[in-house]
Design an enzyme around this catalytic site. Structure first.
Site, PDB file in Angstrom:
ATOM      1  N   TYR A  58       0.830  -1.201   0.000  1.00 39.64           N
ATOM      2  CA  TYR A  58       0.000   0.000   0.000  1.00 39.64           C
ATOM      3  C   TYR A  58       0.870   1.260   0.000  1.00 39.64           C
ATOM      4  O   TYR A  58       1.904   1.296   0.667  1.00 39.64           O
ATOM      5  CB  TYR A  58      -0.906   0.012   1.248  1.00 39.64           C
ATOM      6  CG  TYR A  58      -1.747   1.253   1.287  1.00 39.64           C
ATOM      7  CD1 TYR A  58      -2.889   1.346   0.508  1.00 39.64           C
ATOM      8  CD2 TYR A  58      -1.368   2.354   2.044  1.00 39.64           C
ATOM      9  CE1 TYR A  58      -3.647   2.505   0.493  1.00 39.64           C
ATOM     10  CE2 TYR A  58      -2.118   3.509   2.038  1.00 39.64           C
ATOM     11  CZ  TYR A  58      -3.258   3.583   1.260  1.00 39.64           C
ATOM     12  OH  TYR A  58      -4.000   4.726   1.240  1.00 39.64           O
TER      13      TYR A  58
ATOM     14  N   TRP B  63       1.095   5.718  -1.553  1.00 38.24           N
ATOM     15  CA  TRP B  63       0.768   6.747  -2.544  1.00 38.24           C
ATOM     16  C   TRP B  63       1.822   6.912  -3.616  1.00 38.24           C
ATOM     17  O   TRP B  63       1.563   7.521  -4.650  1.00 38.24           O
ATOM     18  CB  TRP B  63       0.538   8.076  -1.822  1.00 38.24           C
ATOM     19  CG  TRP B  63      -0.895   8.258  -1.466  1.00 38.24           C
ATOM     20  CD1 TRP B  63      -1.641   7.460  -0.633  1.00 38.24           C
ATOM     21  CD2 TRP B  63      -1.763   9.276  -1.942  1.00 38.24           C
ATOM     22  NE1 TRP B  63      -2.917   7.937  -0.567  1.00 38.24           N
ATOM     23  CE2 TRP B  63      -3.022   9.060  -1.357  1.00 38.24           C
ATOM     24  CE3 TRP B  63      -1.609  10.356  -2.794  1.00 38.24           C
ATOM     25  CZ2 TRP B  63      -4.122   9.877  -1.606  1.00 38.24           C
ATOM     26  CZ3 TRP B  63      -2.702  11.176  -3.042  1.00 38.24           C
ATOM     27  CH2 TRP B  63      -3.942  10.930  -2.447  1.00 38.24           C
TER      28      TRP B  63
END
Ligand code: PGD
Length: 766
Positions: free
Chosen positions: A110, A112
């Site tokens: 996970y 950004w």
């Protein structure tokens, strides 16, 4: 001075010029009316000592081989040549694949990452694992919005519909009379949009709406959750009690005959079952304003008046992400949607319910009308997955069953974890527990351009390029530009693009062609852009070639016209345009949710007591929200982020009375403690924080030091003390926003923060 080139980030498009000393001059995109200051984190980022210069391997992994250990995060690192590290990693992947199968590899990874449609690290790692070992254990949902992702489809529609195809800022400027902003509309959050944002419109839209006479009510423990431009009334609320406020407002609408029952009858299901609870006929407790006042800290009269005002106005109820990033985070969302239904403005311009408005720059805008370049990830042959925030539970409990959104799942037995483009030592809670759980792995691999705390806990750290060191295309799903992200500098040290790292390992595993399909990075960019270009040609819109786009710097793309979107069509004809819920209507009572039988998420919005609540040794609510000076933990070492720290440490803000009760003054070093751990921070004192709360934003890189047998993060990462527990068995989301802590003056020696300097490589492999 070299030529200025265009580039893009999750926090804004810009042009950039390198300066003689290796620093960068960053100029926001000319069309951006309110650029984010976070751009300035890039000025000194390229050649910063925090960067990873060479592939590094943990000494113990090199000498003892893969396997469980307590040394991760404590060992020294050895610099290893690329060829050697690729050999070792390819062999290790093959070993794990043949001994345990792809279901022993966690590739959720996970994070950004950076803007850029091709070099998106998470897409790259997923594609790599699918194409080389046939898959990986994935994660579902996001740290941002997991409870909403699970909950909203049962009651209102998909998160994408509710968040990105709903009321727009233009409608708010023109039509909305009252905005009830649960969790606020903080521009530090809407400054960010994954993939890119070329125009920041939120602050100015709020200002324009307020100027027209729109009234904004900020419902949050922090006054800073709304910009001054909105001229908002601040209704400070006890953390985590929005559901009680919402129920009491609904009680007033119901008991005073102000609810729009025509709307409720036509567009919703299940009101009667819920009403029995709200009125107290099912449990003996009417959820009236007198009941809610001591829970929320908001006077009963204020609650009642707010409900009456909302009934008279074109009202928009908004929920920030933060609202659901806490225990029982599903409930305030559900209660907000039901309040909006009882107010009857759903589907009218500027009215109704909006999840996520102001939490990201994607929301409140129309979507792009053409497909964006997207890297195909291949097929994942592993069926097992985890809700994203259950990573420590997964590592601790292989083979153990648990509940998620009506399913009974089993935690996999993970041997190898692969992370590219995220920082679990930023995003996860209770970091000491996470560090212990990681000890169970055989191998932990991290790609990053900076030596983050996650990299420090890895066995193999591979230096990735920053986006400024490669060509790419930047585009978000609701931004009107595709930006040519130009390569501005040669890679730092021996850094390589994630793509070429994965291509190298795939090649060594004998599966290179599977991964690359014979294309170079440049050929992939051409290939991915072609889909967008064809769509533009089909519409008769300008469709430059990639070379022409680079020459121009950016390309305006068509957007779907704002037609009031899904909710307007639903209002027009709910039978012809049903919502994507089981009944096609707004579900005030959900049979699907009720059938799950979860006492922590019953079949209608419910006020639930919490596991985590203020008590003797942890009497204050810690609000660990998004930082204003960086995106998450990215470029924490950058100029703007550093300027927001004091004495090199993150700032913890307290109410004056809480500070006085503890003998704390501005700029004191304080220690924040909980049963999970401790971190140091620098104190600030402000009336803008509700009494009983302390605000310490996330994103300071975790810098654990053993002080007298206790691990203390000396930099101020709140996840050293937050609770790691799912929102409920339905959502299993991250609850990092709210935990209970104590704060005290730190009287010991003050250790220096060292985490922004990459560890020295002790020696090369012999
Ligand atoms: P970032 O700091 O953005 O955090 O968690 P996330 O892991 O996304 O991490 C991205 C990493 O990618 C950075 O280390 C960056 O250097 C790296 N990177 C950037 N570009 C590249 C690249 O090209 N290649 C590679 N290999 N790496 C790259 C964010 C998560 O944190 C989120 S979304 C939320 S909303 C949560 N919020 C909270 C919260 O409110 N409260 C608490 N307590 N905790 C939270 N954690 C969550």
């Amino acid at each position: 001075m070299t030529e200025s080139l265009t580039h893009s980030s999750h926090w804004g498009a810009f042009s950039v010029t390198p300066e003689a000393d290796g620093r960068l001059e960053i100029t926001p995109h000319k069309g951006d009316p309110d650029p984010s200051p976070i751009l300035q984190n890039l000025t000194d980022a390229l050649r910063h000592p925090a960067r990873v210069a060479r592939p590094m391997v943990r000494r113990g992994w090199l000498t003892d081989g893969p396997g469980p250990t307590t040394r991760r995060g404590h060992d020294e690192f050895v610099a290893v040549p690329w060829d050697d590290v690729i050999d070792r990693l390819a062999a290790e992947l093959k070993r794990v694949e043949s001994e345990f199968g792809a279901e022993a590899v966690f590739g959720g990874s996970y994070g950004w990452s950076s803007a850029g449609r091709f070099h998106h690290a998470q897409s790259q790692v997923h594609r790599f694992l699918n194409k080389t070992i046939g898959g990986y254990v994935k994660s579902v949902g996001t740290y941002s919005s997991a409870a909403a992702h699970a909950m909203l489809p049962h009651i209102f529609g998909s998160v994408m519909d509710v968040a990105r195809h709903n009321v727009t800022w233009d409608q708010i400027v023109e039509h909305t009379e009252l905005v009830l902003a649960f969790g606020g509309l903080a521009v530090k959050n809407s400054a960010i949009a994954q993939g890119g944002i070329s125009q920041h419109i939120e602050r100015l839209s709020m200002g324009a709406a307020a100027k027209r006479g729109a009234r904004f009510v900020l419902i949050s423990p922090l006054r800073s959750d709304m910009p001054p431009d909105a001229n908002a009334e601040w209704l400070p609320i006890q953390p985590g009690t929005d559901t009680a406020l919402l129920l009491a407002m609904m009680y007033v609408l119901d008991s005073e005959g102000l609810a729009d029952m025509d709307f409720v009858d036509r567009y919703t299901v299940g009101f009667d079952t819920f009403a029995a609870y709200m009125r107290g006929t099912s449990d003996g407790q009417p959820k009236d304003p007198h009941w809610a006042a001591p829970i929320t800290g908001i006077p009963a009269d204020t609650i009642a008046q707010l409900a009456r005002d909302a009934a008279r106005a074109r009202t928009l109820v908004t929920n920030s992400h933060s609202l659901q990033r806490s225990e029982h985070g599903e409930q305030p969302l559900w209660a907000s949607a039901v309040l909006a239904a009882m107010l009857g403005d759903i589907g009218l311009p500027g009215g109704g319910y909006h999840y996520s408005l102001g939490s990201l720059g994607h929301t409140g805008r129309a979507p792009a009308a053409v497909p964006l370049p997207t890297l195909p990830q291949g097929d994942n042959g592993v069926a097992n997955y985890i809700p994203v925030a259950r990573i420590t539970d997964m590592l601790e409990n292989p083979g153990v069953e648990y509940d998620y959104n009506g399913n009974r799942l089993t935690y996999p037995d993970i041997k190898l974890m692969y992370w590219a483009g995220g920082n679990p030592f930023h995003h996860h809670q209770d970091l000491e527990r996470l560090a212990r759980a990681l000890g169970k792995l055989d191998t932990f691999v991290v790609h990053d351009f900076a030596f983050t705390s996650a990299a420090r806990h890895a066995d193999i750290v591979l230096p990735a390029t920053m986006s400024l060191e490669r060509e790419d295309l930047g585009a978000g799903g609701t931004d009107s530009l595709i930006v040519a992200m130009r390569k501005l500098a040669e890679p730092y040290g021996e850094a390589r693009d994630d793509y070429s790292i994965f291509a190298g390992i795939a090649e060594r595993m004998g599966r290179g062609e599977n991964f690359t399909e014979g294309r170079t990075a440049e050929q992939w960019l051409e290939h991915l852009y072609e889909r967008t270009r064809e769509a533009l040609i089909a519409r008769g819109d300008p469709a430059p070639t990639l070379a022409e786009l680079r020459e121009a710097g950016d390309l305006a793309i068509p957007m779907v016209p704002d037609d009031g979107a899904l909710m307007a069509r639903f209002r027009e004809d709910p039978e012809a345009n049903p919502l994507a819920t089981p009944s096609g209507k707004i579900e005030i009572y959900s049979e699907t949710v009720a059938a799950m039988g979860y006492d922590d998420c019953p079949g209608h919005p419910t006020w639930l007591e919490r596991f985590e609540a203020p008590r003797g040794d942890a009497p204050l609510w810690l609000i660990a929200n998004q930082p204003a000076t960086r995106l998450h933990s990215q470029l924490d070492y950058g100029a703007h982020s550093r300027a927001g720290k004091r004495d090199g440490r993150e700032v913890a803000r307290l109410h004056p009375e809480d500070a006085a009760a503890r003998g704390i003054s501005v700029d004191d070093v304080v220690v924040v403690t909980s049963p999970r751990g401790a971190c140091l921070a620098t104190a600030d004192i402000s009336e803008d924080v509700l009494k009983g709360c302390v605000n310490l934003a996330t994103g300071a890189w975790y810098d654990p030091v053993d002080i007298g047998g206790q691990i203390v993060c000396v930099h101020g990462n709140p996840n050293a003390v937050t609770l790691d527990r799912g929102t409920s068995r339905l959502g299993q989301g991250c609850t990092g926003q709210l935990s209970c802590v104590e704060v005290a003056r730190w009287t010991g020696q003050v250790p220096s923060v060292r985490v922004h300097r990459a560890p020295d490589a002790v020696s090369d492999v012999a």
